[in-house]
Design a protein around this motif. Sequence first.
Motif, PDB file in Angstrom:
ATOM      1  N   UNK A  92      43.627  31.820  38.558  1.00  0.00           N
ATOM      2  CA  UNK A  92      44.091  30.508  39.002  1.00  0.00           C
ATOM      3  C   UNK A  92      43.810  30.294  40.493  1.00  0.00           C
ATOM      4  N   UNK A  93      43.949  31.362  41.291  1.00  0.00           N
ATOM      5  CA  UNK A  93      43.680  31.284  42.727  1.00  0.00           C
ATOM      6  C   UNK A  93      42.181  31.218  43.025  1.00  0.00           C
ATOM      7  N   UNK A  94      41.347  31.574  42.036  1.00  0.00           N
ATOM      8  CA  UNK A  94      39.902  31.548  42.231  1.00  0.00           C
ATOM      9  C   UNK A  94      39.386  32.664  43.121  1.00  0.00           C
ATOM     10  N   UNK A  95      40.087  33.796  43.154  1.00  0.00           N
ATOM     11  CA  UNK A  95      39.688  34.873  44.070  1.00  0.00           C
ATOM     12  C   UNK A  95      39.102  36.095  43.355  1.00  0.00           C
ATOM     13  N   UNK A  96      38.931  36.037  42.037  1.00  0.00           N
ATOM     14  CA  UNK A  96      38.294  37.160  41.337  1.00  0.00           C
ATOM     15  C   UNK A  96      36.808  37.135  41.661  1.00  0.00           C
ATOM     16  N   UNK A  97      36.302  38.253  42.174  1.00  0.00           N
ATOM     17  CA  UNK A  97      34.892  38.306  42.573  1.00  0.00           C
ATOM     18  C   UNK A  97      34.077  39.258  41.702  1.00  0.00           C
ATOM     19  N   UNK A  98      34.746  40.134  40.946  1.00  0.00           N
ATOM     20  CA  UNK A  98      34.007  41.064  40.090  1.00  0.00           C
ATOM     21  C   UNK A  98      34.966  41.610  39.037  1.00  0.00           C
ATOM     22  N   UNK A  99      34.460  41.731  37.808  1.00  0.00           N
ATOM     23  CA  UNK A  99      35.248  42.308  36.722  1.00  0.00           C
ATOM     24  C   UNK A  99      34.457  43.434  36.065  1.00  0.00           C
ATOM     25  N   UNK A 100      35.141  44.498  35.692  1.00  0.00           N
ATOM     26  CA  UNK A 100      34.544  45.557  34.891  1.00  0.00           C
ATOM     27  C   UNK A 100      35.474  45.751  33.696  1.00  0.00           C
ATOM     28  N   UNK A 101      35.209  44.990  32.653  1.00  0.00           N
ATOM     29  CA  UNK A 101      36.086  45.019  31.471  1.00  0.00           C
ATOM     30  C   UNK A 101      36.065  46.376  30.782  1.00  0.00           C
ATOM     31  N   UNK A 102      34.921  47.088  30.832  1.00  0.00           N
ATOM     32  CA  UNK A 102      34.854  48.422  30.218  1.00  0.00           C
ATOM     33  C   UNK A 102      35.821  49.391  30.885  1.00  0.00           C
ATOM     34  N   UNK A 103      35.984  49.274  32.197  1.00  0.00           N
ATOM     35  CA  UNK A 103      36.907  50.145  32.927  1.00  0.00           C
ATOM     36  C   UNK A 103      38.318  49.567  32.977  1.00  0.00           C
ATOM     37  N   UNK A 104      38.470  48.289  32.580  1.00  0.00           N
ATOM     38  CA  UNK A 104      39.787  47.657  32.596  1.00  0.00           C
ATOM     39  C   UNK A 104      40.281  47.333  33.989  1.00  0.00           C
ATOM     40  N   UNK A 105      39.363  46.961  34.894  1.00  0.00           N
ATOM     41  CA  UNK A 105      39.719  46.652  36.279  1.00  0.00           C
ATOM     42  C   UNK A 105      39.017  45.367  36.699  1.00  0.00           C
ATOM     43  N   UNK A 106      39.466  44.813  37.805  1.00  0.00           N
ATOM     44  CA  UNK A 106      38.750  43.707  38.430  1.00  0.00           C
ATOM     45  C   UNK A 106      39.017  43.744  39.928  1.00  0.00           C
ATOM     46  N   UNK A 107      38.234  42.961  40.659  1.00  0.00           N
ATOM     47  CA  UNK A 107      38.366  42.880  42.108  1.00  0.00           C
ATOM     48  C   UNK A 107      38.618  41.440  42.513  1.00  0.00           C
ATOM     49  N   UNK A 108      39.424  41.280  43.557  1.00  0.00           N
ATOM     50  CA  UNK A 108      39.597  39.979  44.193  1.00  0.00           C
ATOM     51  C   UNK A 108      39.079  40.101  45.618  1.00  0.00           C
ATOM     52  N   UNK A 109      38.737  38.958  46.218  1.00  0.00           N
ATOM     53  CA  UNK A 109      38.364  39.025  47.630  1.00  0.00           C
ATOM     54  C   UNK A 109      39.306  38.150  48.442  1.00  0.00           C
ATOM     55  N   UNK A 110      39.620  38.632  49.643  1.00  0.00           N
ATOM     56  CA  UNK A 110      40.539  37.925  50.528  1.00  0.00           C
ATOM     57  C   UNK A 110      39.767  36.895  51.355  1.00  0.00           C
ATOM     58  N   UNK A 111      40.440  36.137  52.224  1.00  0.00           N
ATOM     59  CA  UNK A 111      39.748  35.105  52.995  1.00  0.00           C
ATOM     60  C   UNK A 111      38.609  35.614  53.879  1.00  0.00           C
ATOM     61  N   UNK A 112      38.619  36.904  54.230  1.00  0.00           N
ATOM     62  CA  UNK A 112      37.544  37.473  55.046  1.00  0.00           C
ATOM     63  C   UNK A 112      36.509  38.213  54.205  1.00  0.00           C
ATOM     64  N   UNK A 113      36.638  38.107  52.891  1.00  0.00           N
ATOM     65  CA  UNK A 113      35.724  38.697  51.910  1.00  0.00           C
ATOM     66  C   UNK A 113      35.893  40.203  51.724  1.00  0.00           C
ATOM     67  N   UNK A 114      37.031  40.761  52.139  1.00  0.00           N
ATOM     68  CA  UNK A 114      37.325  42.146  51.787  1.00  0.00           C
ATOM     69  C   UNK A 114      37.638  42.193  50.297  1.00  0.00           C
ATOM     70  N   UNK A 115      37.167  43.221  49.619  1.00  0.00           N
ATOM     71  CA  UNK A 115      37.427  43.380  48.188  1.00  0.00           C
ATOM     72  C   UNK A 115      38.674  44.216  47.975  1.00  0.00           C
ATOM     73  N   UNK A 116      39.489  43.801  46.996  1.00  0.00           N
ATOM     74  CA  UNK A 116      40.720  44.482  46.629  1.00  0.00           C
ATOM     75  C   UNK A 116      40.691  44.732  45.129  1.00  0.00           C
ATOM     76  N   UNK A 117      40.782  45.985  44.740  1.00  0.00           N
ATOM     77  CA  UNK A 117      40.710  46.356  43.322  1.00  0.00           C
ATOM     78  C   UNK A 117      42.086  46.247  42.694  1.00  0.00           C
ATOM     79  N   UNK A 118      42.136  45.685  41.505  1.00  0.00           N
ATOM     80  CA  UNK A 118      43.382  45.570  40.751  1.00  0.00           C
ATOM     81  C   UNK A 118      43.240  46.429  39.496  1.00  0.00           C
ATOM     82  N   UNK A 119      44.151  47.387  39.354  1.00  0.00           N
ATOM     83  CA  UNK A 119      44.125  48.289  38.208  1.00  0.00           C
ATOM     84  C   UNK A 119      45.467  48.267  37.504  1.00  0.00           C
TER      85      UNK A 119
END
Length: 122
Positions: A92-119
């Motif tokens: 909804x926030x539009x911040x998901x930048x990469x998904x790896x469904x096989x690993x069951x994880x995804x990444x979001x990026x912050x306003x400065x484009x740092x990637x944050x992994x969600x597990x």
Amino acid sequence: MNFKFNHNNINVLDLEKSLKFYKEALGLVEVRRYEQEEGEFILVYLGDGSTSHRLELTWLKGRTEPYNLGDNEFHLAFTADDFEAAYELHKKMGCICYENKNMGIYFINDPDNYWLEIVPVR
């Protein structure tokens, strides 16, 4: 000799925008702030309310250009106790930048484009 994690640091271009993002996206709240006397920089430490680890946001006065993150191969990782709800929030926030469904994880990026992994909690 025993070492323990204390904090990670990232530099941010717009401190207020970053504070809003980290609160909305990850529930991180300000736990400490240091403002240099001459106003050259501000350090804001964010916490998750359940661990002692901190994320330090550094804002530098006069910085107007986005930070060069190179290949941006580094990231911070967060567990989510309700992975599906977290995913929906970030979608909804539009911040998901990469998904790896096989690993069951995804990444979001912050306003400065740092990637944050969600597990998910495993």
